[in-house]
Every structure is written in structure tokens, then in C-alpha cells.
Write an enzyme that holds these catalytic residues in place. Structure first.
Site, mmCIF file in Angstrom:
data_model
loop_
_atom_site.group_PDB
_atom_site.id
_atom_site.type_symbol
_atom_site.label_atom_id
_atom_site.label_comp_id
_atom_site.label_asym_id
_atom_site.label_seq_id
_atom_site.Cartn_x
_atom_site.Cartn_y
_atom_site.Cartn_z
ATOM 1 N N ASP A 1 15.290 0.343 -98.669
ATOM 2 C CA ASP A 1 15.902 -0.202 -99.881
ATOM 3 C C ASP A 1 14.829 -0.539 -100.908
ATOM 4 O O ASP A 1 13.914 -1.318 -100.634
ATOM 5 C CB ASP A 1 16.688 -1.477 -99.522
ATOM 6 C CG ASP A 1 17.295 -2.145 -100.754
ATOM 7 O OD1 ASP A 1 18.497 -1.952 -100.988
ATOM 8 O OD2 ASP A 1 16.565 -2.867 -101.471
ATOM 9 N N TYR B 1 11.245 -3.014 -108.927
ATOM 10 C CA TYR B 1 10.147 -3.276 -107.978
ATOM 11 C C TYR B 1 8.896 -2.465 -108.355
ATOM 12 O O TYR B 1 7.809 -2.742 -107.831
ATOM 13 C CB TYR B 1 10.536 -2.918 -106.534
ATOM 14 C CG TYR B 1 11.737 -3.638 -105.965
ATOM 15 C CD1 TYR B 1 12.317 -4.725 -106.619
ATOM 16 C CD2 TYR B 1 12.297 -3.215 -104.762
ATOM 17 C CE1 TYR B 1 13.424 -5.364 -106.085
ATOM 18 C CE2 TYR B 1 13.401 -3.858 -104.220
ATOM 19 C CZ TYR B 1 13.966 -4.924 -104.890
ATOM 20 O OH TYR B 1 15.069 -5.543 -104.357
ATOM 21 N N LYS C 1 18.263 0.717 -107.251
ATOM 22 C CA LYS C 1 19.131 -0.094 -108.113
ATOM 23 C C LYS C 1 18.731 0.096 -109.577
ATOM 24 O O LYS C 1 17.547 0.231 -109.887
ATOM 25 C CB LYS C 1 19.005 -1.585 -107.748
ATOM 26 C CG LYS C 1 19.093 -1.857 -106.255
ATOM 27 C CD LYS C 1 18.828 -3.313 -105.895
ATOM 28 C CE LYS C 1 18.607 -3.476 -104.408
ATOM 29 N NZ LYS C 1 17.221 -3.192 -103.992
ATOM 30 N N HIS D 1 21.942 -3.856 -110.265
ATOM 31 C CA HIS D 1 21.101 -4.906 -109.691
ATOM 32 C C HIS D 1 21.623 -6.321 -109.985
ATOM 33 O O HIS D 1 21.589 -7.186 -109.108
ATOM 34 C CB HIS D 1 19.663 -4.752 -110.220
ATOM 35 C CG HIS D 1 18.632 -5.253 -109.264
ATOM 36 N ND1 HIS D 1 17.368 -4.720 -109.174
ATOM 37 C CD2 HIS D 1 18.660 -6.250 -108.348
ATOM 38 C CE1 HIS D 1 16.676 -5.364 -108.236
ATOM 39 N NE2 HIS D 1 17.440 -6.299 -107.737
#
Length: 280
Positions: free
Chosen positions: A49, A54, A83, A116
């Protein structure tokens, strides 16, 4: 009930999603990230994931590629999630964000794509984009992250397709019972992020006592509690021994009284932002 690291739950569209996976929140690009993903695949993980925000999708993609080469597995043996970030919420911008995530991951499709955060006034257009991607066969499943009951209800008023997954902060201090019950009645799979409360629960006396009884770590107790509650879990780690240890939760079972003890630790306490009050 999950009895093996590769056991799956069946989402409401028939897609099988592993109960257990690796999260890579806050893991920076670089060899540590690549090795973590590769190690996870080597040691039996089938779910990874990540998320656009990120800023590590390229490293995750490299880790996937190297992990597949090392194990002889195929892309379709894995379940990969990313996401769309808040700044890209909108119909066209979400479609473009999906393509960008695929490019960075160097994949032809994702197994799961999530919104998200429920940014007011934006998430419905983004959801239409996810529905388009799904209907065109570009993604296997679609869902949301950090959605409360009222967000889900609002989304489903206009949605053609119901979310398959809702990924939320979930741990013994925030057990989200009402949300979990709602998702269950709607056939939306709940998934836990920060299942270990970013390490804040690892010294808790109640959890330590239960862990000692089973000859397990506190982390393993919490992750087992997730699974027995029917919640998909994706603990983050970059250390190979911890990646292995986290996944060793299929050879014991918590009793009903232990499950209740852990449930009673709830304080509705968050380590992450409040989905009803965030400004990013």
C-alpha cells in the site's frame, strides 16, 4: 477468518484482497524502501500500500519489480494500492493523477485506488473519475480513505458504484465501532492504517499481559485483533526481521475475553488528522 498470510477477503465486486499487507507511509525513496518491499514479497506478503503523497511510488515500483524477479511471481499475484492526493481531486485531475501513479510505479494497472481524504466539494468529482477508471477496466477495485459515516452516505447518494474499501486510522485506542458496523452493513471492507498507533501502544500493560500469555509481541497481538475484527491491516516496517515478525499472526487466536479487553482500550484517540477537521 484469515489463517494464512496470503488469505484474502472478497470485496463486493468479487475481487480478492489480502487481509495483510505492507504499508510504506513516511518511508523515503531509496534502498531501504526498495529492500522493504522486496523483503515483504520474498517473505510471503502479497499486498503493498502506497500513495501519491508519500512520494515513494517509484521506489515501491522498483521493489515490486525486484521482488517479482527474485520470487518468480507474476504481477497478478500481487495486490497494489495507491491513493489520489487532495490537490488532484477533480474529474480530469484524478484521471491524470492515476496515470501518473501508474507511471511512477511502472505498472499497467492498480488493484485498488483510493481517494485519500474527503475534501468537501471535491471528492464526488474524484469519485466519478474512479468509477470511470473502474468501468474501463483500468483498476480492479476502488475505494476511499478517512471517510466517516456521513462522508460515505453523502458519496453514495450520487455514486453509481459503492466504494469497495474504506481505509481509516484504526487501532485499540480508536476502534471506530460505529463506522465498522456501518461499513459491514454496506459491504464496504474496512482497512486499518497506523494499526500500531505509530508505536505508541507497544508498552501498554494490558497488551503486554496478553502478549506474554501467547508468547507473542504486542504488535502481533494488535494485528491479530485487527484480523479477528474483520479488518484488513497494513503495518509499516522497513526492517526485514520486523516485516517477518509482523506477519506471524496466523498461528494463534485471541479469546473473546481478550478481544473485549482490547476493545475496552478505546478512547477515540487519533494520531493522525481528524477527517472532519483538516486543512490540507
Amino acid at each position: 477468518m484469515a489463517n494464512h498470510l496470503q488469505d484474502t477477503t472478497t470485496l463486493h465486486n468479487g475481487v480478492k484482497m489480502p487481509w495483510f499487507g505492507l504499508g510504506v507511509f513516511k518511508v523515503e525513496e531509496g534502498p531501504e524502501l526498495v529492500n522493504a518491499v522486496k523483503s515483504a514479497i520474498k517473505h510471503g506478503y502479497r499486498s503493498i500500500d502506497t500513495a501519491a503523497i508519500y512520494e515513494n511510488e517509484e521506489g515501491v515500483g522498483t521493489g515490486i519489480k525486484e521482488g517479482l524477479a527474485q520470487t518468480g511471481l507474476k504481477r497478478e499475484d500481487l495486490f497494489i494500492t495507491s491513493k489520489v492526493w487532495n490537490t488532484d481531486l477533480g474529474y480530469e485531475s484524478t484521471l491524470a493523477a492515476y496515470e501518473e501513479s501508474l507511471r511512477k510505479l511502472d505498472l499497467e494497472y492498480l488493484d485498488l485506488y483510493l481517494i485519500h481524504w474527503p475534501v468537501e466539494g471535491k471528492y464526488k468529482d474524484a469519485w466519478r473519475a474512479l468509477e470511470t477508471l473502474y468501468q474501463e477496466g483500468r483498476v480492479k477495485a476502488i475505494g476511499v480513505s478517512n471517510f466517516q459515516i456521513h462522508h460515505l452516505e453523502e458519496l453514495m447518494k450520487d455514486a453509481e458504484i459503492k466504494p469497495m474499501v474504506n481505509q481509516v486510522e484504526y487501532h485499540p485506542r480508536l476502534n471506530q465501532k460505529a463506522l465498522q458496523e456501518f461499513c459491514k452493513t454496506q459491504d464496504i471492507q474496512l482497512e486499518a492504517w497506523s494499526p500500531l498507533m505509530q508505536g505508541q501502544l507497544l508498552d501498554h500493560p494490558v497488551l503486554k499481559e496478553i502478549a506474554d500469555r501467547h508468547n507473542k509481541s504486542v504488535a502481533q497481538i494488535i494485528l491479530r485483533w485487527d484480523l479477528q475484527n474483520g479488518v484488513v491491516t497494513i503495518p509499516k516496517s522497513t526492517k526485514e526481521h520486523r516485516i517477518i515478525e509482523n506477519s506471524q499472526v496466523f498461528n494463534f487466536e485471541l479469546s473473546d475475553s481478550e478481544m473485549t479487553q482490547i476493545d475496552q482500550l478505546n478512547q477515540n484517540l487519533r494520531v493522525g488528522p481528524d477527517p472532519d477537521n483538516f486543512d490540507f
